[in-house]
Scaffold this motif. Structure first.
Motif, PDB file in Angstrom:
ATOM      1  N   ALA A  66       0.840  -1.416  -0.011  1.00 25.18           N
ATOM      2  CA  ALA A  66       0.048  -0.031  -0.070  1.00 25.18           C
ATOM      3  C   ALA A  66       0.918   1.168   0.108  1.00 25.18           C
ATOM      4  N   PRO A  67       0.533   2.140  -0.952  1.00 28.55           N
ATOM      5  CA  PRO A  67       1.651   3.018  -1.033  1.00 28.55           C
ATOM      6  C   PRO A  67       1.731   4.220   0.288  1.00 28.55           C
ATOM      7  N   ASP A  68       0.598   4.252   1.067  1.00 29.95           N
ATOM      8  CA  ASP A  68       0.641   5.343   2.036  1.00 29.95           C
ATOM      9  C   ASP A  68       1.498   4.562   3.325  1.00 29.95           C
ATOM     10  N   ARG A  69       1.358   3.233   3.388  1.00 27.65           N
ATOM     11  CA  ARG A  69       2.115   2.492   4.331  1.00 27.65           C
ATOM     12  C   ARG A  69       3.688   2.681   4.077  1.00 27.65           C
ATOM     13  N   LEU A  70       3.953   2.478   2.688  1.00 27.98           N
ATOM     14  CA  LEU A  70       5.217   2.555   2.206  1.00 27.98           C
ATOM     15  C   LEU A  70       6.067   3.884   2.409  1.00 27.98           C
ATOM     16  N   ARG A  71       4.982   4.897   2.194  1.00 25.23           N
ATOM     17  CA  ARG A  71       5.714   6.245   2.265  1.00 25.23           C
ATOM     18  C   ARG A  71       5.695   6.509   3.885  1.00 25.23           C
ATOM     19  N   ALA A  72       4.982   6.066   4.662  1.00 24.76           N
ATOM     20  CA  ALA A  72       5.115   6.292   6.191  1.00 24.76           C
ATOM     21  C   ALA A  72       6.460   5.758   6.506  1.00 24.76           C
ATOM     22  N   LEU A  73       6.402   4.396   6.214  1.00 24.42           N
ATOM     23  CA  LEU A  73       7.611   3.743   6.656  1.00 24.42           C
ATOM     24  C   LEU A  73       8.892   4.180   6.221  1.00 24.42           C
ATOM     25  N   SER A  74       9.134   4.854   4.753  1.00 26.54           N
ATOM     26  CA  SER A  74       9.862   5.332   4.325  1.00 26.54           C
ATOM     27  C   SER A  74      10.356   6.864   5.254  1.00 26.54           C
ATOM     28  N   ALA A  75       9.267   7.452   5.624  1.00 23.11           N
ATOM     29  CA  ALA A  75       9.551   8.574   6.208  1.00 23.11           C
ATOM     30  C   ALA A  75      10.099   8.463   7.699  1.00 23.11           C
ATOM     31  N   LEU A  76       9.724   7.175   8.423  1.00 28.36           N
ATOM     32  CA  LEU A  76      10.528   6.915   9.620  1.00 28.36           C
ATOM     33  C   LEU A  76      11.891   6.448   9.566  1.00 28.36           C
ATOM     34  N   VAL A  77      12.148   5.912   8.452  1.00 30.50           N
ATOM     35  CA  VAL A  77      13.461   5.448   8.272  1.00 30.50           C
ATOM     36  C   VAL A  77      14.263   6.575   7.796  1.00 30.50           C
ATOM     37  N   LEU A  78      13.779   7.740   7.187  1.00 31.51           N
ATOM     38  CA  LEU A  78      14.390   8.882   7.118  1.00 31.51           C
ATOM     39  C   LEU A  78      14.505   9.786   8.208  1.00 31.51           C
ATOM     40  N   GLY A  79      13.840   9.312   9.255  1.00 30.22           N
ATOM     41  CA  GLY A  79      14.190  10.152  10.392  1.00 30.22           C
ATOM     42  C   GLY A  79      12.865  10.989  11.153  1.00 30.22           C
ATOM     43  N   ALA A  80      11.784  10.673  10.207  1.00 33.32           N
ATOM     44  CA  ALA A  80      10.426  11.309  11.062  1.00 33.32           C
ATOM     45  C   ALA A  80      10.083  10.428  12.329  1.00 33.32           C
ATOM     46  N   ALA A  81       9.530  11.165  13.285  1.00 34.00           N
ATOM     47  CA  ALA A  81       9.420  10.485  14.506  1.00 34.00           C
ATOM     48  C   ALA A  81       8.116  10.733  15.142  1.00 34.00           C
ATOM     49  N   THR A  82       7.213  11.602  14.472  1.00 34.61           N
ATOM     50  CA  THR A  82       5.835  11.910  14.841  1.00 34.61           C
ATOM     51  C   THR A  82       5.014  11.749  13.964  1.00 34.61           C
ATOM     52  N   GLY A  83       3.673  11.466  14.199  1.00 36.90           N
ATOM     53  CA  GLY A  83       2.722  11.625  12.995  1.00 36.90           C
ATOM     54  C   GLY A  83       2.800  12.762  12.418  1.00 36.90           C
ATOM     55  N   GLU A  84       3.002  13.847  12.920  1.00 39.43           N
ATOM     56  CA  GLU A  84       3.043  15.208  12.133  1.00 39.43           C
ATOM     57  C   GLU A  84       4.055  15.066  11.074  1.00 39.43           C
ATOM     58  N   GLU A  85       5.390  15.095  11.692  1.00 41.90           N
ATOM     59  CA  GLU A  85       6.547  14.840  10.898  1.00 41.90           C
ATOM     60  C   GLU A  85       6.276  13.705   9.823  1.00 41.90           C
ATOM     61  N   VAL A  86       5.702  12.436   9.888  1.00 39.70           N
ATOM     62  CA  VAL A  86       5.366  11.626   8.826  1.00 39.70           C
ATOM     63  C   VAL A  86       4.453  12.469   7.845  1.00 39.70           C
ATOM     64  N   ALA A  87       3.425  12.904   8.400  1.00 41.01           N
ATOM     65  CA  ALA A  87       2.300  13.809   7.335  1.00 41.01           C
ATOM     66  C   ALA A  87       3.075  14.680   6.555  1.00 41.01           C
ATOM     67  N   ALA A  88       4.003  15.394   7.200  1.00 43.79           N
ATOM     68  CA  ALA A  88       4.740  16.495   6.459  1.00 43.79           C
ATOM     69  C   ALA A  88       5.623  16.016   5.473  1.00 43.79           C
ATOM     70  N   ARG A  89       6.335  15.009   5.731  1.00 46.77           N
ATOM     71  CA  ARG A  89       7.292  14.418   4.599  1.00 46.77           C
ATOM     72  C   ARG A  89       6.565  13.751   3.521  1.00 46.77           C
ATOM     73  N   THR A  90       5.390  13.061   3.906  1.00 49.68           N
ATOM     74  CA  THR A  90       4.891  12.185   2.998  1.00 49.68           C
ATOM     75  C   THR A  90       3.703  12.859   2.058  1.00 49.68           C
ATOM     76  N   GLY A  91       3.109  13.997   2.502  1.00 54.25           N
ATOM     77  CA  GLY A  91       2.193  14.725   1.940  1.00 54.25           C
ATOM     78  C   GLY A  91       0.780  14.165   2.393  1.00 54.25           C
ATOM     79  N   MET A  92       0.713  13.327   3.334  1.00 53.17           N
ATOM     80  CA  MET A  92      -0.687  12.887   3.698  1.00 53.17           C
ATOM     81  C   MET A  92      -0.918  13.593   4.731  1.00 53.17           C
ATOM     82  N   THR A  93      -2.368  13.643   5.011  1.00 52.49           N
ATOM     83  CA  THR A  93      -2.839  14.190   6.102  1.00 52.49           C
ATOM     84  C   THR A  93      -2.626  13.652   7.487  1.00 52.49           C
ATOM     85  N   GLY A  94      -2.848  14.353   8.416  1.00 52.37           N
ATOM     86  CA  GLY A  94      -2.421  13.733   9.868  1.00 52.37           C
ATOM     87  C   GLY A  94      -3.067  12.244  10.154  1.00 52.37           C
ATOM     88  N   LYS A  95      -4.414  12.403   9.766  1.00 50.97           N
ATOM     89  CA  LYS A  95      -5.148  11.220  10.116  1.00 50.97           C
ATOM     90  C   LYS A  95      -4.700  10.252   9.043  1.00 50.97           C
TER      91      LYS A  95
END
Length: 182
Positions: free
Chosen positions: A15-44
């Protein structure tokens, strides 16, 4: 790959959203907000993806911060590799030939015909063993045997003839090469 955990993880990450979220974590995001900002997803959306990754074991939340768990992926690959190494090969097969067969066969079927000639010859020799030396086969009989190994039986038949494992006349095929089991 036949390991159920590895297949489950592939499904999880397909699933693209989960792959992007995991990629954001690997690249250093640590909060839901940071993952949303790095991936272009909404916070939800980011939170849903992270929670699904957590249930799948590839992310973990500790003290309000997220981190990836790449060891889960490594362990699944390791188990799948071990299962692959246990695929049966014909008795008396050398270590190098066994490695080639394990690379290109799954449950007795050819996954891909090797491009490298030396490896292709190992796979074709394996297939040729299905034909009895001295017996003449009609084309439909040859096709039936080859379908058990690969869906493109015509390409496989052509390769066997071209490489000297089978020969033919206008109506029959016969085995003329390859290893003979005694």
């Amino acid at each position: 790959m036949s390991d159920p955990d590895a297949l489950r993880l592939l499904g999880l990450l397909s699933a693209p959203d989960r792959l992007r979220a995991l990629s954001a974590l690997v690249l250093g995001a640590a909060t839901g907000e940071e993952v949303a900002a790095r991936t272009g997803m909404t916070g939800k959306e980011a939170l849903q993806a992270l929670e699904r990754l957590e249930r799948g074991g590839v992310a973990v939340r500790e003290e309000g911060r997220w981190r990836p768990r790449p060891e889960t992926l490594r362990e699944a690959v390791s188990r799948a590799s071990a299962a692959r190494a246990e695929e049966p090969v014909p008795e008396g097969t050398g270590a190098e030939e066994a490695a080639v067969l394990r690379s290109f066969l799954r449950e007795g079927r050819i996954t891909a015909l090797p491009v490298q000639r030396s490896k292709r010859l190992v796979v074709l020799d394996h297939v040729a063993r299905a034909f009895e030396p001295g017996v003449r086969y009609r084309e439909p009989e040859v096709n039936a045997v080859l379908r058990a190994f690969h869906s493109d039986h015509a390409a496989l038949r052509r390769a066997l003839v071209d490489e000297g494992f089978l020969d033919r006349d206008s109506t029959r095929y016969w085995r003329c090469g390859g290893t003979v089991d005694l």
